[in-house]
Design a protein around this motif. Structure first.
Motif, short mmCIF file in Angstrom:
data_model
loop_
_atom_site.label_atom_id
_atom_site.label_comp_id
_atom_site.label_asym_id
_atom_site.label_seq_id
_atom_site.Cartn_x
_atom_site.Cartn_y
_atom_site.Cartn_z
N PHE A 1 74.78 72.09 63.15
CA PHE A 1 75.16 72.22 64.56
C PHE A 1 76.12 73.40 64.74
O PHE A 1 75.94 74.24 65.63
N HIS A 2 77.11 73.48 63.87
CA HIS A 2 78.10 74.54 64.02
C HIS A 2 77.53 75.90 63.61
O HIS A 2 77.91 76.93 64.17
N ARG A 3 76.61 75.90 62.67
CA ARG A 3 75.95 77.15 62.30
C ARG A 3 75.11 77.66 63.48
O ARG A 3 75.11 78.87 63.78
N GLU A 4 74.42 76.76 64.16
CA GLU A 4 73.63 77.15 65.33
C GLU A 4 74.54 77.60 66.47
O GLU A 4 74.19 78.51 67.24
N LEU A 5 75.70 76.98 66.58
CA LEU A 5 76.65 77.40 67.61
C LEU A 5 77.10 78.83 67.37
O LEU A 5 77.13 79.65 68.29
N GLU B 1 75.70 69.04 75.73
CA GLU B 1 75.44 68.76 77.14
C GLU B 1 76.19 69.73 78.05
O GLU B 1 75.65 70.17 79.08
N ALA B 2 77.42 70.08 77.67
CA ALA B 2 78.18 71.03 78.48
C ALA B 2 77.47 72.39 78.52
O ALA B 2 77.38 73.02 79.58
N LEU B 3 76.95 72.82 77.38
CA LEU B 3 76.25 74.10 77.34
C LEU B 3 74.91 74.02 78.06
O LEU B 3 74.50 74.97 78.73
N GLN B 4 74.22 72.89 77.95
CA GLN B 4 72.95 72.72 78.67
C GLN B 4 73.16 72.81 80.17
O GLN B 4 72.28 73.30 80.90
N GLU B 5 74.31 72.35 80.62
CA GLU B 5 74.61 72.36 82.05
C GLU B 5 75.32 73.63 82.49
O GLU B 5 75.73 73.76 83.65
N GLY B 6 75.47 74.58 81.54
CA GLY B 6 76.09 75.86 81.87
C GLY B 6 77.60 75.81 82.00
O GLY B 6 78.21 76.75 82.51
N ARG B 7 78.23 74.73 81.52
CA ARG B 7 79.69 74.58 81.63
C ARG B 7 80.35 75.16 80.38
O ARG B 7 80.86 74.45 79.53
N ARG B 8 80.37 76.47 80.30
CA ARG B 8 80.87 77.16 79.12
C ARG B 8 82.35 76.85 78.86
O ARG B 8 82.75 76.60 77.71
N ASP B 9 83.18 76.87 79.90
CA ASP B 9 84.61 76.63 79.72
C ASP B 9 84.86 75.21 79.21
O ASP B 9 85.72 74.99 78.34
N GLY C 1 77.39 84.71 77.74
CA GLY C 1 77.15 85.27 79.07
C GLY C 1 76.82 84.18 80.07
O GLY C 1 77.27 83.04 79.96
N GLU C 2 76.02 84.54 81.02
CA GLU C 2 75.62 83.58 82.05
C GLU C 2 74.57 82.61 81.50
O GLU C 2 73.71 83.00 80.70
N PRO C 3 74.61 81.35 81.92
CA PRO C 3 73.57 80.41 81.50
C PRO C 3 72.23 80.79 82.13
O PRO C 3 72.21 81.57 83.09
N PRO C 4 71.14 80.23 81.60
CA PRO C 4 71.08 79.21 80.55
C PRO C 4 71.26 79.79 79.15
O PRO C 4 71.04 80.97 78.93
#
Length: 237
Positions: A143-147, A193-201, A108-111
């Motif tokens: 990492f991938h399990r957490e993803l 870092e992309a996910l932390q910055e909300g850059r899902r795509d 969904g929407e970040p964060p």
């Protein structure tokens, strides 16, 4: 064997409610960690004795792990840890791409709740500095399990638990774990870092490229290792 003797320390995990499911959890963990490498024959007597469980309970645990494609029964020979084929590896990566990319796409929407991802990245970097490449492999799987866990789906978690355990069967026959795992330390961090910055795509694009590269590298290495598709015949018992 030392690996079987070490199982005695896991007996306390069974408690008074020993079940085939809990035995299978212990064996799955041991297989994933490489204590029972691909091609190893599992001795009912030795393992059952180490864990203090009945033959019937152990056979049911073996059946569960066979269903998960971690073990296989060979007629008149016994139960063995599976040796994956090239097609197995390809199919594992098809599943990973379908599930992991869909999880990121469906956020969904970040964060986003990425603390678990961050911890896995930190552990992977620590293990690399220590030259602990098995630890790097474990951190990468974590990492991938957490993803996957970002989906908040117990069913998806259960599916991918088996997929990741099966993937490690391929890792355990590779001769150069550093070469196999080191390139993905930085790539995990990029996805984080992309996910932390909300850059899902962007995270999804990075992940898709990551999995495609990983598939090619592993299939190439797996094919070149000269696997005979057979079993080592090692008997842990």
């Amino acid at each position: 064997m030392a690996e079987v003797n070490g199982l005695a320390g896991d007996r306390a995990l069974l408690g008074r409610t020993s079940t085939a499911e809990r035995v299978s959890d212990i064996l799955r963990s041991r297989i994933a960690a490489g204590f029972f490498p691909p091609g190893t024959r599992l001795s009912e007597d030795s393992i059952g004795g180490a864990l203090g469980v009945s033959r019937n309970t152990l056979r049911e645990a073996f059946r569960l792990l066979t269903h998960e494609r971690l073990l296989e029964h060979q007629l008149n020979r016994g139960v063995f840890v599976r040796v994956l084929t090239d097609e197995d590896v390809l199919d594992i990566y098809r599943t990973r791409s379908l599930v992991e990319c869909a999880v990121v796409r469906g956020l969904g929407e970040p964060p986003y709740a990425v603390d678990g991802l961050a911890a896995a990245v930190t552990e992977g970097r620590r293990a690399a500095r220590a030259g602990d490449w098995k630890g790097v492999s474990t951190a990468n799987i974590d990492f991938h399990r957490e993803l996957v866990a970002l989906a908040g789906s117990a069913r998806t978690d259960e599916l991918m638990r088996s997929v990741f355990a099966e993937l490690r069967l391929a890792f355990h026959v590779m001769g150069d774990p550093r070469r196999l795992h080191e390139p993905y330390i930085a790539r995990n961090r990029q996805i984080l870092e992309a996910l932390q910055e909300g850059r899902r795509d962007d995270a999804e694009t990075l992940l898709a490229e990551y999995l495609d590269d990983s598939r090619r590298r592993l299939v190439d290495a797996y094919g070149r290792r000269g696997a005979d598709g057979g079993r080592s015949g090692r008997d842990h018992g």
